[in-house]
Motif scaffolding. Sequence first.
Motif, PDB file in Angstrom:
ATOM      1  N   VAL A 201      10.189 -35.240  33.921  1.00  0.00           N
ATOM      2  CA  VAL A 201       9.033 -35.770  33.174  1.00  0.00           C
ATOM      3  C   VAL A 201       7.801 -34.928  33.507  1.00  0.00           C
ATOM      4  CG1 VAL A 201       7.550 -37.799  32.844  1.00  0.00           C
ATOM      5  CG2 VAL A 201      10.006 -38.118  33.221  1.00  0.00           C
ATOM      6  N   ASP A 202       7.659 -34.608  34.794  1.00  0.00           N
ATOM      7  CA  ASP A 202       6.505 -33.819  35.235  1.00  0.00           C
ATOM      8  C   ASP A 202       6.556 -32.395  34.658  1.00  0.00           C
ATOM      9  OD1 ASP A 202       5.776 -36.027  36.647  1.00  0.00           O
ATOM     10  OD2 ASP A 202       6.045 -35.167  38.633  1.00  0.00           O
ATOM     11  N   GLN A 203       7.732 -31.779  34.688  1.00  0.00           N
ATOM     12  CA  GLN A 203       7.861 -30.425  34.138  1.00  0.00           C
ATOM     13  C   GLN A 203       7.496 -30.405  32.661  1.00  0.00           C
ATOM     14  OE1 GLN A 203       8.088 -27.576  35.608  1.00  0.00           O
ATOM     15  NE2 GLN A 203       8.164 -28.727  37.532  1.00  0.00           N
ATOM     16  N   ASN A 204       7.955 -31.423  31.954  1.00  0.00           N
ATOM     17  CA  ASN A 204       7.639 -31.494  30.524  1.00  0.00           C
ATOM     18  C   ASN A 204       6.139 -31.715  30.313  1.00  0.00           C
ATOM     19  OD1 ASN A 204       8.637 -31.267  27.881  1.00  0.00           O
ATOM     20  ND2 ASN A 204       8.525 -33.493  27.593  1.00  0.00           N
ATOM     21  N   TYR A 205       5.539 -32.531  31.199  1.00  0.00           N
ATOM     22  CA  TYR A 205       4.087 -32.767  31.108  1.00  0.00           C
ATOM     23  C   TYR A 205       3.354 -31.423  31.200  1.00  0.00           C
ATOM     24  CZ  TYR A 205      -0.349 -35.251  31.660  1.00  0.00           C
ATOM     25  OH  TYR A 205      -1.624 -35.751  31.461  1.00  0.00           O
ATOM     26  N   LEU A 206       3.771 -30.617  32.165  1.00  0.00           N
ATOM     27  CA  LEU A 206       3.085 -29.329  32.372  1.00  0.00           C
ATOM     28  C   LEU A 206       3.277 -28.397  31.177  1.00  0.00           C
ATOM     29  CD1 LEU A 206       3.919 -28.810  36.158  1.00  0.00           C
ATOM     30  CD2 LEU A 206       1.800 -29.666  35.131  1.00  0.00           C
ATOM     31  N   ARG A 207       4.485 -28.432  30.640  1.00  0.00           N
ATOM     32  CA  ARG A 207       4.779 -27.573  29.484  1.00  0.00           C
ATOM     33  C   ARG A 207       3.909 -27.979  28.280  1.00  0.00           C
ATOM     34  NH1 ARG A 207      10.188 -28.548  26.375  1.00  0.00           N
ATOM     35  NH2 ARG A 207       9.875 -27.147  24.636  1.00  0.00           N
ATOM     36  N   LEU A 208       3.835 -29.304  28.038  1.00  0.00           N
ATOM     37  CA  LEU A 208       3.064 -29.786  26.889  1.00  0.00           C
ATOM     38  C   LEU A 208       1.564 -29.566  27.105  1.00  0.00           C
ATOM     39  CD1 LEU A 208       5.053 -33.076  26.153  1.00  0.00           C
ATOM     40  CD2 LEU A 208       5.382 -30.805  25.189  1.00  0.00           C
ATOM     41  N   MET A 209       1.132 -29.775  28.349  1.00  0.00           N
ATOM     42  CA  MET A 209      -0.286 -29.554  28.675  1.00  0.00           C
ATOM     43  C   MET A 209      -0.701 -28.130  28.278  1.00  0.00           C
ATOM     44  SD  MET A 209      -1.891 -27.683  31.288  1.00  0.00           S
ATOM     45  CE  MET A 209      -0.983 -27.708  32.815  1.00  0.00           C
ATOM     46  N   LYS A 210       0.154 -27.160  28.573  1.00  0.00           N
ATOM     47  CA  LYS A 210      -0.196 -25.758  28.279  1.00  0.00           C
ATOM     48  C   LYS A 210      -0.303 -25.525  26.772  1.00  0.00           C
ATOM     49  CE  LYS A 210       1.607 -23.992  32.573  1.00  0.00           C
ATOM     50  NZ  LYS A 210       2.701 -23.375  33.297  1.00  0.00           N
ATOM     51  N   ILE A 211       0.648 -26.090  26.029  1.00  0.00           N
ATOM     52  CA  ILE A 211       0.601 -25.935  24.558  1.00  0.00           C
ATOM     53  C   ILE A 211      -0.695 -26.551  24.029  1.00  0.00           C
ATOM     54  CG2 ILE A 211       1.729 -26.566  22.369  1.00  0.00           C
ATOM     55  CD1 ILE A 211       4.382 -26.728  23.962  1.00  0.00           C
ATOM     56  N   MET A 212      -1.027 -27.728  24.569  1.00  0.00           N
ATOM     57  CA  MET A 212      -2.225 -28.433  24.092  1.00  0.00           C
ATOM     58  C   MET A 212      -3.486 -27.634  24.407  1.00  0.00           C
ATOM     59  SD  MET A 212      -1.013 -32.285  25.083  1.00  0.00           S
ATOM     60  CE  MET A 212      -2.651 -32.989  25.183  1.00  0.00           C
ATOM     61  N   LEU A 213      -3.597 -27.148  25.635  1.00  0.00           N
ATOM     62  CA  LEU A 213      -4.810 -26.397  26.001  1.00  0.00           C
ATOM     63  C   LEU A 213      -4.957 -25.133  25.155  1.00  0.00           C
ATOM     64  CD1 LEU A 213      -5.194 -26.599  29.895  1.00  0.00           C
ATOM     65  CD2 LEU A 213      -6.699 -27.572  28.163  1.00  0.00           C
ATOM     66  N   ARG A 214      -3.842 -24.496  24.880  1.00  0.00           N
ATOM     67  CA  ARG A 214      -3.916 -23.247  24.086  1.00  0.00           C
ATOM     68  C   ARG A 214      -4.350 -23.507  22.637  1.00  0.00           C
ATOM     69  NH1 ARG A 214       1.012 -21.703  26.710  1.00  0.00           N
ATOM     70  NH2 ARG A 214       2.200 -22.246  24.857  1.00  0.00           N
ATOM     71  N   SER A 215      -4.183 -24.754  22.183  1.00  0.00           N
ATOM     72  CA  SER A 215      -4.476 -25.052  20.767  1.00  0.00           C
ATOM     73  C   SER A 215      -5.965 -24.984  20.447  1.00  0.00           C
ATOM     74  CB  SER A 215      -3.962 -26.453  20.403  1.00  0.00           C
ATOM     75  OG  SER A 215      -4.804 -27.431  20.996  1.00  0.00           O
ATOM     76  N   GLY A 216      -6.814 -25.119  21.509  1.00  0.00           N
ATOM     77  CA  GLY A 216      -8.258 -25.105  21.266  1.00  0.00           C
ATOM     78  C   GLY A 216      -8.800 -26.424  20.716  1.00  0.00           C
ATOM     79  N   ILE A 217      -7.959 -27.409  20.528  1.00  0.00           N
ATOM     80  CA  ILE A 217      -8.409 -28.744  20.064  1.00  0.00           C
ATOM     81  C   ILE A 217      -8.812 -29.558  21.301  1.00  0.00           C
ATOM     82  CG2 ILE A 217      -7.623 -30.883  18.923  1.00  0.00           C
ATOM     83  CD1 ILE A 217      -5.652 -29.122  17.324  1.00  0.00           C
TER      84      ILE A 217
END
Length: 304
Positions: A201-217
């Motif tokens: 769950v934590d690994q997935n959190y980190l993966r999604l966090m990175k995608i989200m931050l890169r989006s600029g939203i």
Amino acid sequence: MISRTILLYLSRQFWLKDLLSAIPGFSRIPRRFIAGENIHDAIGAIKELNRLGLMATFDHLGESTTSREEALADVEEYLQVLKLINESGVESNISIKLTQLGLDIDEEFCYQNVRRLVDQAGRFGNFVRIDMEDSSRTEATLRVFGRVFAEARQVGIVLQSYLHRSAQDVEEVIRQGARIRLCKGAYHEPEEVAFQEKEEVDQNYLRLMKIMLRSGIYHAFATHDERMINATRVYAEKIGASRDSFEFQMLYGIRRDLQQQLVREGYRVRVYVPYGRFWYPYFMRRLAERPANVWFVLSNLLRQ
Ligand code: FDA
């Protein structure tokens, strides 16, 4: 030690609520996590949070509504909350649960209710966050959210890193241009739909966090986990995302020290402030996240 699974099971057993409520002195214990019974208690708590540099989001406790009357009463409550936020000038938006607004009764009815709230939020320049409930509601919740967002914008969604499907959902919501609150997920889910191990769950959190931050939203990272928070800070810095281009979110009464520390370091932090009489499932999910909290409850009862 009493396990997460048992506590989540008990969160759906309302006979236990009646039993607990009958214990003299018990009623003050949920106050550790809940701001009070009415809107004015919540406004008082939010003013105090704002004074400390924290933003807030109102949650009028309630879920799994079975009648239209109850759902409409909740819409009225939230309309009132949005009005009071505007009048009092507190820094807060609102968080809603779709089953509270009739999702299990009729999706169209629920959509109309959400639309009324988002329109009201738009009038006041405010914002509505749609909480995510258990996986049997994910698809319908995303459908209602997508429809409202396409028409009214002042609305965001929650996605949970414990669900296998969330990677796809994060991409899709970003494609729509909407704001996400990322959390780990608070319900008991089977292995077909959700990661079972905390590490996954934590690994997935980190993966999604990175995608989200890169989006600029402008997204939100809802967690009390210092590992997740630190990784978010480090990654934001690495890609040059400024401290005010996203926010951290935490629950009322949990890790107040960390909330303050992040504010001092120049991060934006929002606290989820639940209030109302329907405290039982919310309270039990907080115990389930940290079964050591059961000792907090027991020691308080013994201390009376
Ligand atoms: P984790 O559970 O790994 O805990 C990390 C550390 O945080 C613990 O070691 C402890 O120190 C502290 N901690 C965590 N929970 C605690 C507790 N109850 N009491 C005391 N300490 C605690 N879920 C969902 O399914 N749908 C939703 O819409 C939301 N919305 C939401 C909004 C906000 C603002 C937050 C903060 C959380 C949610 N959640 C949620 C709940 C979320 O999914 C998750 O269950 C909790 O945040 C606990 O997970 P952590 O990320 O804190 O990590």
